[in-house]
Design a protein around this motif. Structure first.
Motif, PDB file in Angstrom:
ATOM      1  N   ARG A 126       0.943  -1.286  -0.052  1.00  8.55           N
ATOM      2  CA  ARG A 126       0.093  -0.019  -0.032  1.00  8.55           C
ATOM      3  C   ARG A 126       0.769   1.476  -0.023  1.00  8.55           C
ATOM      4  O   ARG A 126       0.336   2.285  -0.652  1.00  8.55           O
ATOM      5  N   VAL A 127       1.872   1.193   0.856  1.00 10.10           N
ATOM      6  CA  VAL A 127       2.863   2.662   0.852  1.00 10.10           C
ATOM      7  C   VAL A 127       4.138   2.114   0.810  1.00 10.10           C
ATOM      8  O   VAL A 127       4.603   0.951   0.831  1.00 10.10           O
ATOM      9  N   LYS A 128       4.928   3.015   0.583  1.00  4.74           N
ATOM     10  CA  LYS A 128       6.316   3.169   0.464  1.00  4.74           C
ATOM     11  C   LYS A 128       6.875   4.466   1.065  1.00  4.74           C
ATOM     12  O   LYS A 128       6.584   5.410   0.944  1.00  4.74           O
ATOM     13  N   LEU A 129       8.134   3.951   2.139  1.00  2.00           N
ATOM     14  CA  LEU A 129       8.761   4.911   2.983  1.00  2.00           C
ATOM     15  C   LEU A 129      10.047   5.051   2.223  1.00  2.00           C
ATOM     16  O   LEU A 129      10.918   4.197   2.035  1.00  2.00           O
ATOM     17  N   VAL A 130      10.427   6.238   1.795  1.00  2.60           N
ATOM     18  CA  VAL A 130      11.937   6.495   1.259  1.00  2.60           C
ATOM     19  C   VAL A 130      12.461   7.772   1.948  1.00  2.60           C
ATOM     20  O   VAL A 130      11.607   8.453   2.621  1.00  2.60           O
ATOM     21  N   PHE A 161      -5.175  12.494   1.721  1.00  2.50           N
ATOM     22  CA  PHE A 161      -4.942  11.272   2.151  1.00  2.50           C
ATOM     23  C   PHE A 161      -5.307  10.778   3.495  1.00  2.50           C
ATOM     24  O   PHE A 161      -4.819   9.862   4.071  1.00  2.50           O
ATOM     25  N   GLN A 162      -5.781  11.903   4.245  1.00  2.96           N
ATOM     26  CA  GLN A 162      -6.055  11.667   5.752  1.00  2.96           C
ATOM     27  C   GLN A 162      -7.441  10.678   5.654  1.00  2.96           C
ATOM     28  O   GLN A 162      -8.173  10.807   4.931  1.00  2.96           O
ATOM     29  N   ARG A 163      -7.659   9.782   6.867  1.00  2.25           N
ATOM     30  CA  ARG A 163      -8.601   8.845   6.834  1.00  2.25           C
ATOM     31  C   ARG A 163      -8.543   7.836   5.922  1.00  2.25           C
ATOM     32  O   ARG A 163      -9.727   7.512   5.418  1.00  2.25           O
ATOM     33  N   THR A 164      -7.457   7.291   5.365  1.00  2.06           N
ATOM     34  CA  THR A 164      -7.187   6.530   4.505  1.00  2.06           C
ATOM     35  C   THR A 164      -6.158   5.486   5.244  1.00  2.06           C
ATOM     36  O   THR A 164      -5.995   5.587   6.294  1.00  2.06           O
ATOM     37  N   HIS A 165      -5.830   4.571   4.188  1.00  2.00           N
ATOM     38  CA  HIS A 165      -4.861   3.469   4.663  1.00  2.00           C
ATOM     39  C   HIS A 165      -3.382   4.178   5.126  1.00  2.00           C
ATOM     40  O   HIS A 165      -2.746   3.366   5.520  1.00  2.00           O
ATOM     41  N   VAL A 166      -2.942   5.306   4.454  1.00  3.52           N
ATOM     42  CA  VAL A 166      -1.657   5.682   4.571  1.00  3.52           C
ATOM     43  C   VAL A 166      -1.197   6.041   5.905  1.00  3.52           C
ATOM     44  O   VAL A 166      -0.040   5.331   5.965  1.00  3.52           O
ATOM     45  N   VAL A 180       1.596  -6.620  19.979  1.00  2.32           N
ATOM     46  CA  VAL A 180       1.450  -5.518  19.499  1.00  2.32           C
ATOM     47  C   VAL A 180       1.832  -5.615  18.015  1.00  2.32           C
ATOM     48  O   VAL A 180       1.082  -4.946  17.167  1.00  2.32           O
ATOM     49  N   ARG A 181       2.774  -6.194  17.681  1.00  2.00           N
ATOM     50  CA  ARG A 181       3.224  -6.401  16.174  1.00  2.00           C
ATOM     51  C   ARG A 181       1.979  -7.122  15.258  1.00  2.00           C
ATOM     52  O   ARG A 181       1.638  -6.370  14.280  1.00  2.00           O
ATOM     53  N   GLU A 182       1.394  -7.879  16.063  1.00  2.00           N
ATOM     54  CA  GLU A 182       0.171  -8.560  15.284  1.00  2.00           C
ATOM     55  C   GLU A 182      -1.058  -7.612  15.140  1.00  2.00           C
ATOM     56  O   GLU A 182      -1.595  -7.645  14.010  1.00  2.00           O
ATOM     57  N   THR A 183      -1.095  -7.050  16.155  1.00  2.00           N
ATOM     58  CA  THR A 183      -2.175  -5.778  16.228  1.00  2.00           C
ATOM     59  C   THR A 183      -2.029  -4.582  15.160  1.00  2.00           C
ATOM     60  O   THR A 183      -2.942  -4.330  14.469  1.00  2.00           O
ATOM     61  N   VAL A 184      -0.845  -4.274  15.009  1.00  2.00           N
ATOM     62  CA  VAL A 184      -0.497  -3.135  13.769  1.00  2.00           C
ATOM     63  C   VAL A 184      -0.635  -3.803  12.597  1.00  2.00           C
ATOM     64  O   VAL A 184      -0.934  -3.285  11.686  1.00  2.00           O
ATOM     65  N   ASP A 185      -0.157  -5.062  12.390  1.00  2.00           N
ATOM     66  CA  ASP A 185      -0.266  -5.736  11.125  1.00  2.00           C
ATOM     67  C   ASP A 185      -1.674  -5.932  10.780  1.00  2.00           C
ATOM     68  O   ASP A 185      -2.120  -5.535   9.301  1.00  2.00           O
ATOM     69  N   ALA A 186      -2.444  -6.344  11.820  1.00  2.00           N
ATOM     70  CA  ALA A 186      -4.007  -6.454  11.140  1.00  2.00           C
ATOM     71  C   ALA A 186      -4.565  -4.956  11.009  1.00  2.00           C
ATOM     72  O   ALA A 186      -5.318  -4.640  10.298  1.00  2.00           O
ATOM     73  N   SER A 187      -4.119  -3.958  11.667  1.00  2.00           N
ATOM     74  CA  SER A 187      -4.515  -2.522  11.412  1.00  2.00           C
ATOM     75  C   SER A 187      -4.099  -2.192  10.138  1.00  2.00           C
ATOM     76  O   SER A 187      -4.965  -1.339   9.454  1.00  2.00           O
ATOM     77  N   LYS A 206      -3.700  -4.017   7.556  1.00  2.00           N
ATOM     78  CA  LYS A 206      -4.584  -4.932   6.452  1.00  2.00           C
ATOM     79  C   LYS A 206      -6.025  -4.323   6.351  1.00  2.00           C
ATOM     80  O   LYS A 206      -6.656  -3.963   5.157  1.00  2.00           O
ATOM     81  N   ARG A 207      -6.630  -3.910   7.184  1.00  2.00           N
ATOM     82  CA  ARG A 207      -7.810  -3.369   7.305  1.00  2.00           C
ATOM     83  C   ARG A 207      -8.154  -2.003   7.127  1.00  2.00           C
ATOM     84  O   ARG A 207      -9.386  -1.486   7.177  1.00  2.00           O
TER      85      ARG A 207
END
Length: 229
Positions: free
Chosen positions: A20-24, A112-117, A217-224, A226-227
């Motif tokens: 979904r996103v890329k950080l550079v 991009f606010q209130r999106t997946h970003v 928490v890692r799994e919580t962040v990963d789920a967030s 994805k959804r």
């Protein structure tokens, strides 16, 4: 030199990304104009800089606040669906001695606010900071998040990512005079104050530590991530 993160105390990856996103690493020549074109004045209400009159103003901020500081680094956030710059995210107050840092420069452009970003950018950065070196991360022990007490949206965002409230730092920030109206809940100053026209701000301190990260928490962040919309 275009790389404002050249003095950062840890090696930085060329990119962090998911579907979904890329950080550079933020490059002034590549990203500054697009950032300034996408911002609106209200986005700076709780920041210590801005609004920005020109691109050169923003580059000057990066040159004075980021480039010389080995504890600060800033990433450009790219939305992969559109290929556009969606904002910035970074770290401040990084310590190689104490293996800790603070999330900073969290600025998601209005469209991009209130999106997946934001969730995906923060999640990617947390993986880089808290994952063990064998997993491709820095293996830090603690990541902090700080928000002015009435910036409830920032506090909620941190808590959704698993950060825990740890307390309030009173009179932690001198608010720029131009932002008194946006921060009307800031404390008044006393007679003889060196900055009598600038309100004072208390900050909510939140933290996320390596044992919490590995404890679920890692799994919580990963789920967030994805959804997210």
């Amino acid at each position: 030199m275009d790389d404002i993160n050249a003095n950062f105390c840890f090696p930085l990856p060329r990119q962090l990304q998911n579907e979904r996103v890329k950080l550079v690493p933020f490059l002034a020549s590549t990203h500054a104009a697009a950032f300034c074109a996408g911002v609106e004045d209200g986005i700076f209400s709780y920041l210590s800089f801005g609004p920005l009159a020109t691109v050169d103003d923003f580059i000057s901020i990066l040159d004075t606040r980021v480039r010389p500081d080995p504890g600060t680094a800033v990433f450009a956030v790219i939305d992969k669906a559109s290929g556009e710059l969606a904002g910035t995210i970074g770290v401040v107050n990084t310590s190689t001695l104490h293996l800790k840092c603070e999330i900073g420069f969290i600025i998601t452009l209005p469209r991009f606010q209130r999106t997946h970003v934001t969730s995906n950018a923060a999640g990617l950065l947390l993986h880089f900071l808290l994952d063990a070196p064998a997993q491709g991360g820095l293996g830090l022990r603690r990541v902090s998040w700080e928000a002015v007490t009435h910036n409830t949206s920032s506090v909620r965002a941190a808590e959704r990512l698993g950060f825990r409230r740890e307390g309030v730092r009173r009179w932690n920030w001198v608010l720029p005079e131009s932002k008194n109206e946006a921060n009307e809940n800031g404390g008044a100053t006393r007679d003889g104050d060196p900055k009598p026209n600038s309100l004072g701000g208390d900050c909510i301190m939140l933290g996320l530590c390596w044992d919490e990260w590995e404890g679920g928490v890692r799994e919580t962040v990963d789920a967030s991530m994805k959804r997210s919309v």
